[in-house]
Scaffold this motif. Structure first.
Motif: not given
Length: 94
Positions: A36-41
């Motif tokens: 989720v963090t990678v997709l948000l970035i």
């Protein structure tokens, strides 16, 4: 009589099979949060790339400034002593 090695080797921590799902569940949560963090970035970077390089200045000459009107204030020039809705608003809300 118990020897020192037998006392230290004895399992006094209860059943070691309970809570066997905690390790895999923790790994799943860590992997999910990382994904989720990678997709948000990636999403935020795409949005930042779409922004213009420079924004127009506030006091730029030749630009007409428009007044911002708060839609909750009601009609311009009409002050209401109370915050009660008028007749048309009451009919619309019921």
């Amino acid at each position: 009589m118990l020897t020192t090695a037998q006392v230290l080797a004895e399992n006094n921590f209860g059943d070691t099979r309970t809570g066997g799902l905690a390790g895999p569940m923790g790994l799943f949560l860590i992997v999910a949060l990382a994904t989720v963090t990678v997709l948000l970035i990636r999403n935020m970077n795409a949005r930042l790339r779409r922004l213009p390089d420079r924004f127009p200045q506030q006091g730029e000459p030749g630009r007409v400034e428009s007044a911002v009107v708060d839609p909750t204030d009601g009609p311009v020039g009409q002050d209401s002593p109370t915050s009660a809705p008028n007749g048309s608003q009451q009919h619309r809300n019921s």
